[in-house]
Design an enzyme around this catalytic site. Structure first.
Site, PDB file in Angstrom:
ATOM      1  CG  HIS A 146      -2.104  -0.925   1.020  1.00  0.00           C
ATOM      2  ND1 HIS A 146      -3.244  -0.599   0.314  1.00  0.00           N
ATOM      3  CD2 HIS A 146      -2.268  -2.196   1.441  1.00  0.00           C
ATOM      4  CE1 HIS A 146      -4.074  -1.641   0.337  1.00  0.00           C
ATOM      5  NE2 HIS A 146      -3.500  -2.622   1.008  1.00  0.00           N
ATOM      6  CE  LYS A 337      -5.842  14.433  -0.836  1.00  0.00           C
ATOM      7  NZ  LYS A 337      -5.982  13.146  -1.499  1.00  0.00           N
ATOM      8  NE  ARG A 338      -5.001  10.251   9.189  1.00  0.00           N
ATOM      9  CZ  ARG A 338      -4.689   9.233   9.995  1.00  0.00           C
ATOM     10  NH1 ARG A 338      -5.372   8.095   9.933  1.00  0.00           N
ATOM     11  NH2 ARG A 338      -3.721   9.338  10.880  1.00  0.00           N
ATOM     12  CE  LYS A 343      -2.632  11.049   2.333  1.00  0.00           C
ATOM     13  NZ  LYS A 343      -3.407  10.417   1.232  1.00  0.00           N
ATOM     14  CB  THR A 445      -9.955   5.572  -2.523  1.00  0.00           C
ATOM     15  OG1 THR A 445      -9.787   5.982  -1.160  1.00  0.00           O
ATOM     16  CG2 THR A 445      -9.251   4.254  -2.770  1.00  0.00           C
ATOM     17  CE  LYS A 449     -13.535   7.452  -0.610  1.00  0.00           C
ATOM     18  NZ  LYS A 449     -12.936   7.761   0.715  1.00  0.00           N
TER      19      LYS A 449
HETATM   20  C1  PLP Z   1     -11.662   7.998   0.996  1.00  0.00           C
HETATM   21  C2  PLP Z   1     -11.206   8.440   2.328  1.00  0.00           C
HETATM   22  C3  PLP Z   1      -9.837   8.583   2.593  1.00  0.00           C
HETATM   23  C4  PLP Z   1      -8.772   8.367   1.548  1.00  0.00           C
HETATM   24  O1  PLP Z   1      -8.591   9.610   0.900  1.00  0.00           O
HETATM   25  P1  PLP Z   1      -7.325   9.879  -0.053  1.00  0.00           P
HETATM   26  O2  PLP Z   1      -7.618  11.233  -0.640  1.00  0.00           O
HETATM   27  O3  PLP Z   1      -7.307   8.806  -1.077  1.00  0.00           O
HETATM   28  O4  PLP Z   1      -6.124   9.896   0.835  1.00  0.00           O
HETATM   29  C5  PLP Z   1      -9.448   8.992   3.844  1.00  0.00           C
HETATM   30  N1  PLP Z   1     -10.359   9.232   4.814  1.00  0.00           N
HETATM   31  C6  PLP Z   1     -11.680   9.135   4.596  1.00  0.00           C
HETATM   32  C7  PLP Z   1     -12.626   9.438   5.700  1.00  0.00           C
HETATM   33  C8  PLP Z   1     -12.157   8.733   3.342  1.00  0.00           C
HETATM   34  O5  PLP Z   1     -13.483   8.614   3.147  1.00  0.00           O
END
Ligand code: PLP
Length: 608
Positions: A146, A337-338, A343, A445, A449
C-alpha cells in the site's frame, strides 16, 4: 471473542459475514492472587490482556514499532488463522486441498506474521513436514503493498520478535535460510542481492523486514494503481521482480458507487437514473451512457443545479460548525484526506496565500471567487502535520476577517474528517485537490469519490490520477507539475529549493510572510519549522519545484469555471468516465487473478 458483522450485498440475495475479534481476559478476576492479598495483580492481568485490542494505532503511512502493536497484530492473525483452520478441518481430513479452499490476502504487511503462523500450525500442530507446509502456505497467501514511503515499511527488531514470538522467529530464520540458499544457487556470489532480499536486515540492531517476508511467503504481490505497481517492479522490489516476475501484478483500487454516489448524493443519483436508468448501481461502466448528455444544455443546467443544492447543504454545515458564511457561487476547492507532508496540503495553503496577496495588491480586480476547504486528521505524534493544520487555521483567520477580501476568498478547516462528513463534503465539491508529489501516493481513493460526484480534479500524475486522466480524457482534468520520472531525475541531479525561492517573487513573498510571523503576530516564530523544512531541510516533497506550475494550473481552473457550460460538460464527463473505478471491478480482478474463485449467483427474491 468473535464479533460477527453481517455485510448485506446489494439486492443479490447474499449476506456475507465479517468476523472481527476483541481481546477478553479468560477470567474477569484472578481469585488466587486475590486470596494471596495481591489485589492489584488480581485485576491487572485482565486489563493487560484487554489492552491488546483497545486502540487502533492512528498512524497513516508510518511504522510505529511498539511491543503492544506487535502483540495486537499477532492477536488478530492468530485468532483468524485458528478459525480458518478449524473451519477447514470440519470438512477435510488432509491439508492438500487447503490452498484451493482458502485464500488469504495480506492487506499490507500488518498481518504478515500469518505466514510463519500458518507454517507453525501445519508443522507443530498438524504434523506436516516443512516442504509440504511451505507449498501450502505460499499457494494460500497473496500480499497487497500500500505504500512505497520507506518510513512506513514494517521492520520489527529481531530482539523484540524473539521475546514476544520466539517460535515464529525460529521459523522466519528457517524460511530465510532456505530462501538465501536458493538465491545463492541461482545467483552465485551476488552478495548485494542477498543483502537486499534477505528477510533479516543486518546492522547494529537486526530487523525483520515484513515486506520481504510477505513477498517470499506469497504467490502474488500487487500494487494498488498502475503507476504504483510499476514502481514496485522497477524500484522498491526490483530484485524480487528479477527473481519472480510472475508474482507481480496490479489491482487498481476502486470505491463503491452504492455509498459514494447513491447513498451520499441522492440528488445526482436521481438525475442520472432519470436519463440512463439504474444499471450503474451494480455496473458502473454503464455510466458512460451519460456522455451524450454532456452536450445537452438542459441537462447541463440540471447538473449544475444539483451541484448548487449540494453546495448549499454543505454551506449550512459550515455555518453550524465553523460559524462562517460562504459564497455558494464560488469555486468549492476541496482537499480532504489524512494530513501528510507527501500529500502536500502545504502547497495548497501556499496557493491560498498567493491568491490573498493578489487580492490585496488589487482589491478591485476581477477574481473568480473561491472557498478553499480542508479537512483531515494528523497522527497525534506527527509534529509537522499538526503545525500545518495550525498554519491553515491561522491563514484562515487572516483571510476570512479581511474586509477587503470578503467573498472573493474563504479558507476553512473542518474538524473531525471521517466517512460520515466525507459523505456531506464530497458531493459539494467543484474542484478536487489530488496534489501529492508524483511517485508517493500509491493510489488514492478520495480522487475517485470526488470525480464520481462530478468534481474536476487538479492533480499530479500520481497514483490512480494517471488512470483517471486516461478514462476522462486529458481535456477534462487539470494536470500540473513533475511526473514521477521528473521527480526522481531532479532528485538525482541535486534539487535546490533556493533556486525556486530566488527566482519566483510570488513564492518568496509567501514564504517570507510565513517566516516573519504575518499569520502568527503574537508568536512570530511559530511557523519557522515549516519554512526551515522547505528552505533548509531540502523540501523533501518538492513543493517549490511544482509551485509555479500549480499556480498557473489554478488560473486555468478559474478561467474554466467562469464558462459554466464548459464546466458542466467537463463535470458530466468525469462522472461518465468513472466506470473503471468501482470496487466491483477491483474485487472481480482479485477473485479471478489471485484467489481463483468464481462468483455465485444466489436465487431468491432479489434480481439474479
Ligand atoms: C476515501 C477516504 C480517505 C482516503 O482519501 P485519499 O484522498 O485517497 O487519501 C481517507 N479518509 C476518509 C474518511 C475517506 O473517506
Amino acid at each position: 471473542m468473535a464479533y460477527d458483522t453481517p455485510v448485506p450485498g446489494y439486492k443479490n440475495n447474499t449476506v456475507n459475514n465479517l468476523r472481527l475479534w476483541s481481546a477478553k481476559a479468560s477470567r474477569e478476576f484472578d481469585l488466587n492472587y486475590f486470596n494471596d492479598g495481591d489485589y492489584i495483580k488480581a485485576v491487572s492481568e485482565k486489563s493487560v490482556s484487554e489492552n491488546i485490542t483497545k486502540v487502533l494505532y492512528p498512524n497513516d503511512n508510518v511504522f510505529e514499532g511498539k511491543e503492544l502493536r506487535l502483540k495486537q497484530e499477532y492477536f488478530f492473525v492468530s485468532a483468524t488463522i485458528q478459525d480458518i483452520v478449524r473451519r477447514y478441518k470440519k470438512t477435510h481430513s488432509g491439508f492438500k486441498d487447503f490452498p484451493d479452499m482458502v485464500a488469504i490476502q495480506l492487506n499490507d504487511t500488518h498481518p504478515a506474521i500469518a505466514i510463519p503462523d500458518l507454517m507453525r500450525i501445519l508443522m507443530d500442530d498438524e504434523g506436516l513436514c516443512w516442504e509440504e507446509s511451505w507449498d501450502i502456505t505460499v499457494k494460500t497467501f497473496g500480499y497487497t503493498n500500500h505504500t512505497i514511503l520507506p518510513e512506513a515499511l514494517e521492520r520489527w527488531p529481531v530482539s523484540l520478535m524473539e521475546k514476544v514470538l520466539p517460535r515464529h522467529m525460529q521459523i522466519i530464520y528457517e524460511i530465510n535460510r532456505r530462501f538465501i540458499e536458493q538465491l545463492n544457487s541461482m545467483y552465485p556470489g551476488n552478495n548485494s542481492m542477498v543483502s537486499e532480499l534477505s528477510i533479516i536486515e543486518e546492522g547494529p540492531e537486526k530487523k525483520v523486514r515484513m515486506a520481504n517476508l510477505a513477498i517470499i511467503g506469497s504467490h502474488s504481490l500487487n500494487g494498488v494503481a498502475a503507476l504504483h505497481s510499476e514502481i514496485l517492479k522497477t524500484h522498491v522490489f526490483k530484485d524480487f521482480y528479477k527473481l519472480w516476475p510472475e508474482k507481480f501484478n496490479n489491482k487498481t483500487n476502486g470505491i463503491t458507487q452504492r455509498r459514494w454516489l447513491k447513498l451520499c448524493n441522492p440528488r445526482l443519483s436521481n438525475l442520472i437514473t432519470g436519463v440512463i436508468g439504474d444499471g450503474w448501481i451494480t455496473d458502473l461502466y454503464q455510466m458512460k451512457q451519460l456522455k451524450p448528455y454532456s452536450e445537452k444544455e438542459d441537462f447541463q443546467q440540471q447538473w449544475l443545479d444539483v451541484k448548487k443544492a449540494n453546495k448549499e447543504f454543505l454551506a449550512k454545515y459550515i455555518i453550524s460548525h465553523n460559524g462562517i458564511a460562504v459564497n455558494v457561487d464560488s469555486i468549492f476547492d476541496i482537499q480532504v484526506k489524512r494530513l501528510h507532508e507527501y500529500k502536500r496540503q502545504l502547497l495548497n495553503c501556499l496557493h491560498v496565500i498567493a491568491m490573498y496577496n493578489r487580492i490585496k495588491d488589487n482589491p478591485n480586480g476581477n477574481f473568480v471567487p473561491r472557498t478553499v476547504i480542508f479537512a483531515g486528521k494528523a497522527a497525534p505524534g506527527y509534529y509537522m502535520a499538526k503545525l500545518i493544520i495550525k498554519l491553515i487555521n491561522s491563514v484562515g483567520e487572516t483571510v476570512n476577517n479581511d474586509p477587503q477580501v470578503r467573498d472573493k476568498l474563504k479558507l476553512l478547516f473542518l474538524r473531525n474528517y471521517a466517512v460520515s462528513n466525507a459523505e456531506k463534503i464530497i458531493p459539494a465539491a467543484d474542484l478536487s485537490e489530488q496534489i501529492s508529489t508524483a511517485g508517493t501516493e500509491a493510489s488514492g481513493t478520495g480522487n475517485m469519490k470526488f470525480a464520481l460526484n462530478g468534481a474536476l480534479t487538479i492533480g499530479t500524475l500520481d497514483g490512480a490520477n494517471v488512470e483517471i486522466r486516461e478514462e476522462v480524457g486529458d481535456e477534462n482534468i487539470f494536470i500540473f507539475g513533475l511526473d514521477a520520472d521528473g521527480v526522481s531525475s531532479l532528485k538525482k541531479s541535486g534539487y535546490n529549493p533556493f533556486y525556486y525561492y530566488n527566482n519566483n517573487p510570488e513564492l518568496s513573498r509567501v514564504i517570507n510572510q510565513i517566516q516573519n510571523g504575518f499569520f502568527s503576530k503574537s508568536q512570530p516564530d511559530l511557523f519557522r519549522p515549516i519554512v526551515d523544512s522547505l528552505l533548509y531541510q531540502g523540501d523533501t516533497y518538492m513543493l517549490f519545484a511544482d509551485f509555479d506550475s500549480y499556480v498557473k494550473c489554478q488560473e486555468r481552473v478559474a478561467e474554466a469555471f467562469t464558462d459554466r457550460k464548459k464546466w458542466a460538460r467537463m463535470s458530466i464527463l468525469n462522472t461518465a468516465g468513472m466506470g473503471k473505478f468501482s470496487t466491483d471491478r477491483t474485487i472481480a480482478e482479485y477473485a479471478k487473478d489471485i484467489w481463483n474463485v468464481k462468483p455465485v449467483q444466489v436465487k431468491g427474491p432479489g434480481p439474479a
